[in-house]
Write an enzyme that holds these catalytic residues in place. Structure first.
Site, PDB file in Angstrom:
ATOM      1  N   ASN A 149       0.712  -1.292  -0.148  1.00  0.00           N
ATOM      2  CA  ASN A 149      -0.141  -0.156   0.034  1.00  0.00           C
ATOM      3  C   ASN A 149       0.931   1.119   0.065  1.00  0.00           C
ATOM      4  O   ASN A 149       1.398   1.688   1.085  1.00  0.00           O
ATOM      5  CB  ASN A 149      -0.947   0.067   1.357  1.00  0.00           C
ATOM      6  CG  ASN A 149      -2.247   1.150   1.204  1.00  0.00           C
ATOM      7  OD1 ASN A 149      -1.780   2.028   0.483  1.00  0.00           O
ATOM      8  ND2 ASN A 149      -3.093   0.987   1.641  1.00  0.00           N
ATOM      9  N   HIS A 250     -13.679 -12.758 -21.213  1.00  0.00           N
ATOM     10  CA  HIS A 250     -14.841 -12.482 -20.410  1.00  0.00           C
ATOM     11  C   HIS A 250     -14.535 -10.824 -20.083  1.00  0.00           C
ATOM     12  O   HIS A 250     -13.431 -10.410 -19.977  1.00  0.00           O
ATOM     13  CB  HIS A 250     -15.289 -13.330 -19.423  1.00  0.00           C
ATOM     14  CG  HIS A 250     -14.164 -13.417 -18.566  1.00  0.00           C
ATOM     15  ND1 HIS A 250     -13.264 -14.639 -18.550  1.00  0.00           N
ATOM     16  CD2 HIS A 250     -13.629 -12.870 -17.293  1.00  0.00           C
ATOM     17  CE1 HIS A 250     -12.417 -14.520 -17.696  1.00  0.00           C
ATOM     18  NE2 HIS A 250     -12.552 -13.336 -16.870  1.00  0.00           N
ATOM     19  N   ARG A 334       0.436 -11.116 -20.917  1.00  0.00           N
ATOM     20  CA  ARG A 334      -0.008 -12.504 -20.331  1.00  0.00           C
ATOM     21  C   ARG A 334      -1.767 -12.451 -20.784  1.00  0.00           C
ATOM     22  O   ARG A 334      -2.733 -11.568 -20.139  1.00  0.00           O
ATOM     23  CB  ARG A 334       0.030 -12.636 -18.927  1.00  0.00           C
ATOM     24  CG  ARG A 334      -0.229 -13.860 -18.195  1.00  0.00           C
ATOM     25  CD  ARG A 334      -1.752 -13.997 -17.707  1.00  0.00           C
ATOM     26  NE  ARG A 334      -1.932 -15.105 -16.933  1.00  0.00           N
ATOM     27  CZ  ARG A 334      -2.835 -15.672 -16.261  1.00  0.00           C
ATOM     28  NH1 ARG A 334      -4.015 -14.629 -16.406  1.00  0.00           N
ATOM     29  NH2 ARG A 334      -3.205 -16.367 -15.725  1.00  0.00           N
ATOM     30  N   ASP A 336      -5.174 -14.175 -20.404  1.00  0.00           N
ATOM     31  CA  ASP A 336      -5.863 -15.223 -19.334  1.00  0.00           C
ATOM     32  C   ASP A 336      -6.936 -15.846 -20.380  1.00  0.00           C
ATOM     33  O   ASP A 336      -7.525 -15.583 -21.250  1.00  0.00           O
ATOM     34  CB  ASP A 336      -6.811 -13.969 -18.554  1.00  0.00           C
ATOM     35  CG  ASP A 336      -7.519 -14.705 -17.307  1.00  0.00           C
ATOM     36  OD1 ASP A 336      -6.961 -15.388 -16.567  1.00  0.00           O
ATOM     37  OD2 ASP A 336      -8.734 -14.630 -17.318  1.00  0.00           O
ATOM     38  N   GLU A 365      -2.005 -18.179 -21.266  1.00  0.00           N
ATOM     39  CA  GLU A 365      -2.667 -18.983 -19.864  1.00  0.00           C
ATOM     40  C   GLU A 365      -3.220 -20.333 -20.353  1.00  0.00           C
ATOM     41  O   GLU A 365      -4.163 -20.317 -20.632  1.00  0.00           O
ATOM     42  CB  GLU A 365      -3.326 -18.205 -18.794  1.00  0.00           C
ATOM     43  CG  GLU A 365      -3.566 -18.999 -17.544  1.00  0.00           C
ATOM     44  CD  GLU A 365      -5.057 -18.947 -17.039  1.00  0.00           C
ATOM     45  OE1 GLU A 365      -5.091 -19.589 -15.714  1.00  0.00           O
ATOM     46  OE2 GLU A 365      -5.737 -18.168 -17.367  1.00  0.00           O
ATOM     47  N   ASP A 432      -3.439 -18.638  -8.802  1.00  0.00           N
ATOM     48  CA  ASP A 432      -4.644 -19.709  -8.997  1.00  0.00           C
ATOM     49  C   ASP A 432      -4.371 -20.932  -8.328  1.00  0.00           C
ATOM     50  O   ASP A 432      -5.036 -21.982  -8.326  1.00  0.00           O
ATOM     51  CB  ASP A 432      -4.594 -20.069 -10.597  1.00  0.00           C
ATOM     52  CG  ASP A 432      -5.277 -18.824 -11.153  1.00  0.00           C
ATOM     53  OD1 ASP A 432      -6.474 -18.273 -10.703  1.00  0.00           O
ATOM     54  OD2 ASP A 432      -4.945 -18.342 -12.291  1.00  0.00           O
TER      55      ASP A 432
END
Length: 582
Positions: A149, A250, A334, A336, A365, A432
């Site tokens: 942060n 998506h 990358r 997805d 991926e 993941d």
């Protein structure tokens, strides 16, 4: 000779242009069945006495449980080649193998023009070209919401306390942002990192940001475009590349396009942007995930799947991909859920992004073998999960026999063309998967051995943030704990180990990427790995047995878990050593 085991396919990973005028030719045979393989080859338009201008004996480069793999490098003068394999067993009996399959071992069959395989013309543009810089890169994956942060003013309301001991829930926020990454670039450089892979940073509603609402905006909790520009610039000053995560399979439920579909149904200009089976799309139809009236990522109703075959969708997403290259000079994408998007889209994607930046790295991926995407017209590489699972099964879960592990690694080494293998994205855990220290049930020595083996593989290695500080975590979302910055110190054992391992990787990268390798079981459950190239050799011994292993030689210790006893180097159970031979 087992003829059914013999396999070769032209213009594939079995016959391809490697670099400049170098062709790699491979063939597969039954294990321990063939004693010698000779390649007869020449220009298909030059007819001399025995039809072929040259012949060379091939090298058996590796074996798995079922097959031997042979390879040779040849050069040709006129960018074309005709070739035939001569296979001989231990008794000297042989066959010729070519375009007509296996034929009798006679001079007539050797001379027959139609028996040979052909590469009619070898076009450089059709070859698998990869960016030169990638094979020397050491990656570090960051889940931005959990790394650091740097600007508390951006922290979402209700964010939890920054404490790595807290197991996150699926919808928790902690306040990580882009400024936090900038603030720790010197830490990453000191670690040895030369590439950052960032999980999605675009506007979205979740903490993971895989539900994009606006691809042209940085998420407000992460910062803005100027902060991102500063991140790229500061990273580049330190020799660190930046890879962004493209979620093109998506889009988010709250995106303007999907909200328009929900509001206007079949009258929406975006209705064909998605795979919708039934209108209208109403809330009552979303109760059963398996009966959704539209396609999604998995069965997640909040991630409607885009129709990338639609020219409007294609053009929109390609404009996204090129925008971040043109305006912010990113170095890699990358991709997805890359295997669920049509091949034509990825061909168009490759052309579009490489037109803007010819040495951009394109990473898909995909969790399984991926030859269809790695032919030279789509991706440069994929995330190497098959390698990951084999290493974790052997070193971390301790449930795979050494013989089987060797077979899997050797087989995987033949999946792709060599230039593809040199830039494969090698990892052990990610956002993941559960973290490797958790997979290893807290055994840090097993983690070190697994990482060492990974960093000695052909490809480009990646470490998931916090692994260098022994961060734990089960499956998603527990694998997304906050970075434990309070553990950073000069005497942190795991941090110092990773610094040393990354340095070793950089020192021996050329030997690994271009050398010949051998993986063998030298004693029961004692694994030996070696690479040799231009007179230099890297060797590693991994003692997975329950007994000490005495190394019968002196060595220059690069990374080890062993001790000196009676003047001998003894590798302890679960120990390993890496050393160089000049």
């Amino acid at each position: 000779m087992e003829l059914t085991a013999i396999y070769h396919r032209p213009e594939s990973e079995y016959a391809y242009l490697y670099k400049e005028d170098q062709l790699h030719i491979r063939i597969r045979t039954k294990i321990n069945d063939v004693q010698k393989v000779i390649l007869h080859y020449g220009d298909p338009f030059i007819f001399i006495e025995d039809k072929y201008e040259a012949k060379k004996e091939m090298t058996k480069v590796t074996s798995d449980a079922l097959f031997d793999y042979w390879q040779i490098t040849v050069s040709v003068d006129f960018a074309r080649i005709q070739y035939l394999f001569e296979l001989l067993d231990e008794e000297g009996h042989g066959v010729y193998y070519g375009d007509k399959g296996c034929v009798e071992h006679t001079q007539e069959n050797l001379d027959a023009d139609g028996n040979g395989f052909k590469l009619p013309y070898i076009h450089e543009i059709d070859g698998c070209q990869v960016p030169d810089w990638v094979s020397n890169t050491v990656w570090y994956q960051i889940f931005p919401e959990r790394f650091a942060n740097g600007n508390p003013k951006l922290t979402p309301d209700g964010a939890r306390e920054w404490d790595a001991e807290l197991a996150p829930n699926r919808d928790d926020f902690f306040g990580g942002d882009l400024q936090g990454i900038i603030d720790h670039l010197d830490y990453l450089k000191d670690l040895g990192i030369t590439g950052l892979y960032l999980c999605p940073i675009f506007e979205a509603t979740t903490n993971h940001k895989y539900d994009t609402t606006d691809y042209f905006e940085i998420d407000r909790h992460f910062g803005d475009k100027e902060v991102f520009r500063n991140l790229v610039d500061e990273a580049h000053k330190r020799g660190i590349k930046i890879m962004l995560d493209a979620v093109f399979n998506h889009i988010g439920y709250q995106s303007a396009q999907w909200q328009d579909v929900l509001k206007n149904g079949e009258k929406s200009p975006y209705k064909d942007w998605f795979h919708i089976q039934e209108f209208p799309v109403t809330e009552d139809k979303l109760q059963n995930p398996r009966q959704l009236p539209y396609h999604t990522f998995a069965f997640a109703s909040y991630m409607p799947k885009l129709n990338t075959a639609n020219p409007e969708v294609r053009d929109y997403l390609l404009s996204v991909a090129t925008y971040w290259i043109e305006n912010f000079d990113i170095d890699a994408w990358r991709l997805d859920v890359a295997n669920e998007i049509d091949h034509q889209f990825w061909r168009d994607f490759r052309k579009a992004v490489l037109a803007k930046k010819p040495d951009l790295y394109i990473l898909g991926e995909i969790w399984h073998t991926s030859q269809p995407w790695l032919q030279g017209d789509e991706f440069h590489a994929v995330m190497n999960y098959p390698l990951s699972e084999s290493i974790k099964d052997y070193f971390l879960r301790q449930r795979k026999k050494t013989e089987q592990f060797i077979s899997e690694i050797n087989s995987q080494s033949m999946y792709y063309k060599q230039q593809i293998s040199e830039v494969m994205f090698n990892l052990l855990d990610s956002h993941d998967t559960e973290r490797i220290l958790t997979t290893a049930k807290g055994n840090i020595q097993h983690v070190k051995a697994a990482l060492t083996f990974l960093y000695l593989q052909k490809g480009t290695p990646c470490i998931y943030y916090g692994t260098e500080l022994a961060l734990i975590g089960g499956p998603d979302p527990d694998c997304r704990r906050v970075m434990p910055w309070d553990r950073v110190s000069e005497d942190n054992d795991m941090l110092n180990f990773m610094k040393k391992l990354i340095k070793i990787r950089k020192d021996v990268a050329r030997i690994i990427q271009h050398g010949n390798y051998c993986l063998e079981e030298v004693k029961p459950d004692v694994l030996a790995l070696s690479w040799n190239y231009q007179g230099k050799e890297v060797q590693a011994i991994f003692n997975q047995s329950s007994e000490n292993f005495v190394l019968e030689r002196d060595f220059v210790d690069l990374a080890s878990h062993c001790h000196l006893k009676d003047g001998q180097q003894v590798i302890l159970p679960d120990g390993f050593v890496v050393y160089m031979i000049d």
